[in-house]
Scaffold this motif. Structure first.
Motif, PDB file in Angstrom:
ATOM      1  N   GLU A 179       1.116  -1.125   0.673  1.00 50.18           N
ATOM      2  CA  GLU A 179       0.270   0.217   0.014  1.00 50.18           C
ATOM      3  C   GLU A 179       0.819   1.116  -0.174  1.00 50.18           C
ATOM      4  N   CYS A 211      -2.979  -0.082  -3.712  1.00 49.05           N
ATOM      5  CA  CYS A 211      -2.598  -1.113  -3.599  1.00 49.05           C
ATOM      6  C   CYS A 211      -2.113  -1.540  -4.925  1.00 49.05           C
ATOM      7  N   GLN A 220     -11.133  -6.837  -4.652  1.00 46.47           N
ATOM      8  CA  GLN A 220      -9.553  -6.885  -3.610  1.00 46.47           C
ATOM      9  C   GLN A 220     -10.221  -5.198  -3.409  1.00 46.47           C
ATOM     10  N   TRP A 276     -10.484  -2.497   0.745  1.00 40.46           N
ATOM     11  CA  TRP A 276     -10.119  -1.957   1.822  1.00 40.46           C
ATOM     12  C   TRP A 276     -10.683  -1.946   2.693  1.00 40.46           C
ATOM     13  N   ILE A 290     -13.814   3.538  -4.489  1.00 41.05           N
ATOM     14  CA  ILE A 290     -13.361   2.970  -5.009  1.00 41.05           C
ATOM     15  C   ILE A 290     -12.639   1.533  -6.697  1.00 41.05           C
ATOM     16  N   ARG A 308     -10.030  -0.368  -9.978  1.00 41.64           N
ATOM     17  CA  ARG A 308      -8.865  -0.840 -10.124  1.00 41.64           C
ATOM     18  C   ARG A 308      -8.330  -0.378 -11.405  1.00 41.64           C
ATOM     19  N   CYS A 310      -4.915  -3.604   2.699  1.00 45.55           N
ATOM     20  CA  CYS A 310      -5.853  -3.287   1.963  1.00 45.55           C
ATOM     21  C   CYS A 310      -5.768  -5.157   1.693  1.00 45.55           C
TER      22      CYS A 310
END
Length: 121
Positions: A6, A22, A34, A36, A69, A71, A95
């Motif tokens: 992270e 992360c 994934q 948090w 969030i 990714r 994470c």
């Protein structure tokens, strides 16, 4: 083995923003989800947000409308954009990732080491 690293924590004034990252590395065949989590001193660890490989997201009520969030599948990296931060957001943010390794299709669930977020009033 899958490692998570992270970055992006720090000290910010109330109302400010931070972006956590992360990055996952190692023998990864697929990452399914994934997320948090955060843990304040003397309190339990709480889910903050999670994102699946299909892009579905889920947020804790206490961050809805403030945190996002996302990714980057190509980089195996998950981000947490935190806006309108409050002193009560102060915690260690960690994470988590789960999926399948490239070693005989073994599943994995890994955690990062955590990054401190401190919001001053």
């Amino acid at each position: 083995q899958v490692q998570l690293v992270e970055s992006g924590g720090g000290l910010v004034q109330a109302g400010g923003s931070l972006r956590l990252s992360c990055a996952a590395s190692g023998s990864i065949f697929r990452i399914d989800a994934q997320g948090w989590y955060r843990q304040a001193p003397g309190k339990q660890r709480d889910l903050v947000a999670v994102i699946t490989s299909h892009g579905s997201t889920n947020y804790a009520d206490f961050v809805k409308g403030r945190f996002t969030i996302s990714r980057d599948n190509a980089k195996n990296t998950v981000y947490l954009q935190m806006n309108s931060l409050k002193p009560e957001d102060t915690a260690v943010y960690s994470c988590n990732a789960e999926g399948v390794t490239g070693v005989a299709g073994m599943p994995f669930r890994s955690w990062g080491q955590g990054t401190q977020v401190t919001v001053s009033s």
